[in-house]
Design a protein around this motif. Structure first.
Motif: not given
Length: 584
Positions: A478, A506, A529
């Motif tokens: 990520k 994220g 995220a």
């Protein structure tokens, strides 16, 4: 051959509201960033000139006080100075004898001051002084002897014409005199400087200082005549005094129409074309195409505009500009580009609508396999969408499509992420596939283009200098990975270490663009995220992999949440067309 471009300010570069427009700032900043040698010549001081040109990045010496000084705009160092000699005291005594008590500019004990006797100021002088309230140079005095203090370089008389004109006629050949009405207040001014202090003389001195072979100038007033006579080329704005137009090489658009900036942009564009070069830096704004989320209507195409690439304005009242009614009846991850082969604008996007409720498993493994395409001749009237199934047969999806023009092949490399289970795989994996197209109607068979140890999605490619820089999301970790290559060959990319990217988790949807007016790049990353929206990362050296995360106050993405999209640099004509069509 080096050319020095010098523009007058008031009535020429400045609009009637005493400011340079965003367009003028963008064009001149862009061109000076490419090496254009630009300065301005003004009757203003450096302090007041800076106030009205605060968006202009003029880094070279400037001509102020009608040529009394040439000052380095970066260091404030006086490079050339023209002071009065002792003749000035007789001049002042003559003015006093005629009941004229001027504003006198001088360096007194090493500090610039403008001195005046408050009780003897005319109405015009009071208006001028009121406009300078708070100026640290203000020096109110009580006697005429105090008006003679320091090294005097500039004298301003603001009074009735019948009182000033005889003095102008007497001294116009002794000193450098400017006799004219103020273009804002319409008050009559008589400005008196040393004979050596003139815009033309200062421009000549600056031309020599900067080692330029040619001088091109712009102006609007009769006091610019001597400058026009000196220059190799001279251009009067449409609103210029008729007397000045007689000396002009040509008459250009008015100051209200940004005549100087438009002439400069057009001229530099023609020069690039004559050399067989692509003129890619005449941009003054940015368009961001994007979607906004999984809410009803969010998975369609939205437009936002920006002047600086950091502050964004939602168009079409924050509503979708383009809507898909075919396929999944939704689109995500739009990307916009110009096609140099046919002059069309193209938007490509993922055929996907998560809001419909099918879920991510179906989207990855058994759906959203088509590329959605819109095309336009003008960016305001779009044809489409047209659906093209470009994925290989076993691909579960076609996500986040983008394209970059391959100059060697004279075609676009179009690339996207597909979930594919290859022979030997324990499970399907996200990889980047690509094909070529010239018209976004027919595509070559897809081939695998990029693969990593983990799942990879959301690839974007930017050309900067001799390298192609590629950014992609590591779908497992990520974060964003970065590599580079001198070609678009799939096997030629090498990793670039970037501490900021490797530790920023994220995030997805990387989009990169260069700022219009400088050698600096912006990499946008979507903080999915935390639902934080896009974050700009700034770099002036992509090769090093160094990025700076700006403070919150340095950017503003507008009212709508921007999700994975694409940014395109705009010309002024494109910016204006979008603003007029969707700017509500």
């Amino acid at each position: 051959m080096n050319t020095l471009y010098v523009s007058d300010l008031d009535g020429t570069l400045l609009r009637s509201d005493e400011s340079t427009s965003e367009y003028t700032n963008s064009v001149i900043n862009s061109l000076t960033g490419q090496g254009m040698i630009f300065s301005y010549a003004t009757a203003r001081s450096l302090i007041t000139a800076r106030k009205v040109t605060k968006g202009l990045n003029a880094r070279i010496p400037l001509i102020v006080y009608n040529g009394a000084f040439v000052i380095d705009n970066s260091t404030d160092e006086i490079l050339i100075a023209n002071y009065f000699d002792e003749q000035v005291y007789g001049l002042l005594d003559e003015l006093f004898a005629n009941g004229i008590y001027p504003i006198v500019y001088a360096y007194i004990e090493g500090k610039e001051k403008f001195s005046f006797i408050p009780k003897l100021c005319t109405a015009g002088m009071k208006k001028f002084l009121d406009s300078r309230t708070g100026d640290i140079r203000t020096n109110a005095v009580g006697t005429t002897d105090e008006l003679k203090a320091g090294n005097i370089f500039y004298i301003t008389c603001i009074d009735e014409p019948e009182r000033l004109e005889p003095l102008y006629e007497k001294y116009k050949d002794v000193f450098h005199c400017v006799y004219q009405k103020d273009i804002y207040t319409k008050d009559q001014w008589l400005e008196i400087l040393p004979l050596s202090a003139s815009k033309s003389n200062a421009a000549k001195q600056l031309q020599k200082l900067l080692d330029c072979e040619r001088l091109v100038v712009f102006g609007d007033g009769r006091n610019d005549i001597d400058l026009f006579e000196l220059a190799d080329e001279s251009y009067a704005v449409q609103n210029a005094h008729e007397d000045l137009k007689k000396y002009a090489t040509a008459v250009i658009l008015s100051n209200e129409e940004d005549g100087v900036a438009r002439w400069l942009e057009s001229t530099f564009q023609k020069e690039h074309q004559e050399k067989g070069e692509t003129y890619m830096q005449n941009y003054t704004g940015y368009l961001f195409v994007h979607f906004t989320g999984e809410q009803p209507g969010g998975e369609q195409i939205y437009f936002s505009l920006s002047r600086d690439g950091m502050h964004w304005e939602d168009l079409n009242d924050g509503k979708p500009v383009l809507i898909s009614e075919i396929g999944e009846k939704g689109v995500r991850d739009p990307f916009i580009l110009r096609n140099p082969l046919n002059g069309k604008y193209v938007i490509i996007a993922t055929d996907l609508r998560i809001e419909a409720g099918k879920g991510w498993e179906v989207a990855q493994y058994a759906g959203s396999r088509s590329l959605m395409v819109w095309q336009s001749d003008n960016m305001t009237d779009w044809e489409g969408p047209v659906s093209h199934e470009v994925g290989i047969p076993q691909a579960g999806c076609v996500w986040a499509p983008e394209a970059i023009f391959d100059e060697e092949k004279q075609a676009f490399l179009v690339f996207w992420a597909s979930m594919v289970k290859e022979e030997g795989d324990e499970a399907a994996k996200q990889r980047i596939y690509a094909s070529y197209t010239k018209d976004f109607c027919s595509f070559t068979p897809a081939q695998k283009y990029q693969e990593g140890e983990n799942h990879i999605i959301d690839t974007t490619i930017l050309k900067a200098g001799e390298y192609y820089y590629r950014f992609a999301k590591d779908e497992t970790v990520k974060n964003i990975r970065m590599d580079r290559s001198r070609s678009l060959d799939k096997d030629s990319f090498e990793p670039v270490e970037s501490p900021v990217l490797s530790t920023l988790m994220g995030v997805e949807g990387p989009e990169a663009f260069q700022f219009n007016d400088r050698e600096e790049w912006c990499l946008l990353v979507d903080r999915f995220a935390t639902d934080g929206g896009y974050l700009p990362l700034l770099s002036n050296d992509l090769e090093s992999g160094d990025f700076r995360i700006p403070e919150d106050g340095e950017y503003d993405f507008g009212k709508t949440k921007k999700r994975h999209g694409g940014v395109m640099n705009l010309t002024e004509q494109e910016y204006t067309a979008l603003k007029e069509r969707y700017g509500r």
